[in-house]
Design a protein around this motif. Structure first.
Motif, PDB file in Angstrom:
ATOM      1  N   GLU A  37     -31.335  43.783  41.056  1.00  0.00           N
ATOM      2  CA  GLU A  37     -31.409  45.233  41.254  1.00  0.00           C
ATOM      3  C   GLU A  37     -30.216  45.733  42.063  1.00  0.00           C
ATOM      4  OE1 GLU A  37     -35.115  46.087  43.173  1.00  0.00           O
ATOM      5  OE2 GLU A  37     -36.303  45.506  41.417  1.00  0.00           O
ATOM      6  N   TYR A  38     -29.858  44.998  43.107  1.00  0.00           N
ATOM      7  CA  TYR A  38     -28.702  45.349  43.934  1.00  0.00           C
ATOM      8  C   TYR A  38     -27.426  45.341  43.088  1.00  0.00           C
ATOM      9  CZ  TYR A  38     -25.128  44.983  47.554  1.00  0.00           C
ATOM     10  OH  TYR A  38     -24.024  45.170  48.325  1.00  0.00           O
ATOM     11  N   ALA A  39     -27.236  44.275  42.297  1.00  0.00           N
ATOM     12  CA  ALA A  39     -26.051  44.167  41.452  1.00  0.00           C
ATOM     13  C   ALA A  39     -26.009  45.299  40.428  1.00  0.00           C
ATOM     14  CB  ALA A  39     -26.015  42.807  40.758  1.00  0.00           C
ATOM     15  N   GLU A  40     -27.141  45.628  39.855  1.00  0.00           N
ATOM     16  CA  GLU A  40     -27.205  46.728  38.884  1.00  0.00           C
ATOM     17  C   GLU A  40     -26.834  48.055  39.536  1.00  0.00           C
ATOM     18  OE1 GLU A  40     -27.899  48.917  35.358  1.00  0.00           O
ATOM     19  OE2 GLU A  40     -27.471  46.812  35.740  1.00  0.00           O
ATOM     20  N   SER A  41     -27.332  48.281  40.737  1.00  0.00           N
ATOM     21  CA  SER A  41     -27.002  49.505  41.467  1.00  0.00           C
ATOM     22  C   SER A  41     -25.510  49.566  41.768  1.00  0.00           C
ATOM     23  CB  SER A  41     -27.814  49.559  42.758  1.00  0.00           C
ATOM     24  OG  SER A  41     -27.534  50.723  43.478  1.00  0.00           O
ATOM     25  N   TRP A  42     -24.957  48.464  42.207  1.00  0.00           N
ATOM     26  CA  TRP A  42     -23.527  48.388  42.502  1.00  0.00           C
ATOM     27  C   TRP A  42     -22.715  48.631  41.227  1.00  0.00           C
ATOM     28  CZ3 TRP A  42     -21.037  43.214  44.559  1.00  0.00           C
ATOM     29  CH2 TRP A  42     -19.693  43.434  44.880  1.00  0.00           C
ATOM     30  N   ASN A  43     -23.144  48.017  40.132  1.00  0.00           N
ATOM     31  CA  ASN A  43     -22.430  48.121  38.862  1.00  0.00           C
ATOM     32  C   ASN A  43     -22.481  49.528  38.275  1.00  0.00           C
ATOM     33  OD1 ASN A  43     -21.024  47.195  36.541  1.00  0.00           O
ATOM     34  ND2 ASN A  43     -22.965  46.962  35.461  1.00  0.00           N
ATOM     35  N   THR A  44     -23.632  50.189  38.382  1.00  0.00           N
ATOM     36  CA  THR A  44     -23.797  51.493  37.723  1.00  0.00           C
ATOM     37  C   THR A  44     -23.587  52.680  38.654  1.00  0.00           C
ATOM     38  OG1 THR A  44     -26.182  51.465  38.128  1.00  0.00           O
ATOM     39  CG2 THR A  44     -25.405  50.552  36.034  1.00  0.00           C
ATOM     40  N   ARG A  45     -23.838  52.505  39.938  1.00  0.00           N
ATOM     41  CA  ARG A  45     -23.723  53.636  40.865  1.00  0.00           C
ATOM     42  C   ARG A  45     -22.460  53.572  41.719  1.00  0.00           C
ATOM     43  NH1 ARG A  45     -25.416  57.468  39.059  1.00  0.00           N
ATOM     44  NH2 ARG A  45     -25.688  58.474  41.051  1.00  0.00           N
ATOM     45  N   GLY A  46     -21.894  52.383  41.881  1.00  0.00           N
ATOM     46  CA  GLY A  46     -20.662  52.242  42.662  1.00  0.00           C
ATOM     47  C   GLY A  46     -20.823  52.801  44.062  1.00  0.00           C
ATOM     48  N   ILE A  47     -19.867  53.581  44.489  1.00  0.00           N
ATOM     49  CA  ILE A  47     -19.861  54.150  45.851  1.00  0.00           C
ATOM     50  C   ILE A  47     -21.057  55.055  46.098  1.00  0.00           C
ATOM     51  CG2 ILE A  47     -18.441  56.154  45.290  1.00  0.00           C
ATOM     52  CD1 ILE A  47     -18.101  53.992  48.455  1.00  0.00           C
ATOM     53  N   ARG A  48     -21.611  55.644  45.038  1.00  0.00           N
ATOM     54  CA  ARG A  48     -22.778  56.533  45.190  1.00  0.00           C
ATOM     55  C   ARG A  48     -24.006  55.778  45.694  1.00  0.00           C
ATOM     56  NH1 ARG A  48     -20.363  58.165  40.374  1.00  0.00           N
ATOM     57  NH2 ARG A  48     -21.814  56.875  39.234  1.00  0.00           N
ATOM     58  N   ALA A  49     -24.039  54.460  45.497  1.00  0.00           N
ATOM     59  CA  ALA A  49     -25.184  53.660  45.955  1.00  0.00           C
ATOM     60  C   ALA A  49     -25.362  53.765  47.463  1.00  0.00           C
ATOM     61  CB  ALA A  49     -25.014  52.202  45.535  1.00  0.00           C
ATOM     62  N   TRP A  50     -24.276  53.983  48.193  1.00  0.00           N
ATOM     63  CA  TRP A  50     -24.395  54.113  49.648  1.00  0.00           C
ATOM     64  C   TRP A  50     -25.281  55.289  50.028  1.00  0.00           C
ATOM     65  CZ3 TRP A  50     -23.468  50.672  53.202  1.00  0.00           C
ATOM     66  CH2 TRP A  50     -22.604  49.614  52.903  1.00  0.00           C
ATOM     67  N   GLU A  51     -25.086  56.422  49.412  1.00  0.00           N
ATOM     68  CA  GLU A  51     -25.914  57.587  49.768  1.00  0.00           C
ATOM     69  C   GLU A  51     -27.276  57.554  49.096  1.00  0.00           C
ATOM     70  OE1 GLU A  51     -24.829  61.240  46.835  1.00  0.00           O
ATOM     71  OE2 GLU A  51     -23.310  60.742  48.300  1.00  0.00           O
ATOM     72  N   GLU A  52     -27.481  56.614  48.191  1.00  0.00           N
ATOM     73  CA  GLU A  52     -28.756  56.492  47.482  1.00  0.00           C
ATOM     74  C   GLU A  52     -29.619  55.362  48.046  1.00  0.00           C
ATOM     75  OE1 GLU A  52     -27.371  56.073  43.466  1.00  0.00           O
ATOM     76  OE2 GLU A  52     -26.809  58.190  43.332  1.00  0.00           O
ATOM     77  N   GLY A  53     -29.360  54.959  49.294  1.00  0.00           N
ATOM     78  CA  GLY A  53     -30.242  53.991  49.925  1.00  0.00           C
ATOM     79  C   GLY A  53     -29.552  52.897  50.709  1.00  0.00           C
ATOM     80  N   TRP A  54     -28.348  52.499  50.308  1.00  0.00           N
ATOM     81  CA  TRP A  54     -27.692  51.404  51.021  1.00  0.00           C
ATOM     82  C   TRP A  54     -27.441  51.738  52.482  1.00  0.00           C
ATOM     83  CZ3 TRP A  54     -23.252  49.248  47.446  1.00  0.00           C
ATOM     84  CH2 TRP A  54     -23.834  48.621  46.339  1.00  0.00           C
ATOM     85  N   TRP A  55     -27.076  52.975  52.755  1.00  0.00           N
ATOM     86  CA  TRP A  55     -26.732  53.367  54.122  1.00  0.00           C
ATOM     87  C   TRP A  55     -27.900  53.175  55.076  1.00  0.00           C
ATOM     88  CZ3 TRP A  55     -21.998  53.854  55.756  1.00  0.00           C
ATOM     89  CH2 TRP A  55     -21.756  54.416  57.003  1.00  0.00           C
TER      90      TRP A  55
END
Length: 108
Positions: A37-55
């Protein structure tokens, strides 16, 4: 729930005894899915993943650890490594007085 009820969540324990105390321990079955799931988020959301939960992950995980150690929510946070955590603590001190050094470990 008895501690042995969790055994099935760790596939390696079905075929071996895991008595190593200096590692991450046996991998939970869910870990592979969560990493995907993490890899998929990184692959499809890129930098946007940070504001979508990673932060917020250090706080989210910190709150989970807080429950285990009896600390209130919002009082525990995770860091990338020990060195970063030490730097956070050490930056809280002021060095404008006579004592300008903190020795927190032999060799540092």
């Amino acid at each position: 729930m008895d501690l042995t009820d969790y055994r099935e969540r760790f596939p390696i324990l079905a075929k071996t005894t895991y008595l190593i105390s200096h590692s991450l321990g046996p991998m939970p079955a869910q870990a592979e899915r969560r990493l995907a799931e993490y890899a998929e988020s990184w692959n499809t959301r890129g930098i946007r993943a940070w504001e979508e939960g990673w932060w917020e992950l250090p706080i989210t995980v910190g709150d989970q650890v807080a429950r285990l150690i009896g600390a209130p929510p919002g009082s525990t946070v995770m860091h990338q490594n020990v060195k970063i955590a030490e730097a956070v603590v050490l930056c809280c001190f002021q060095f404008d007085g006579e004592r300008k050094r903190i020795v927190y470990e032999e060799g540092n």
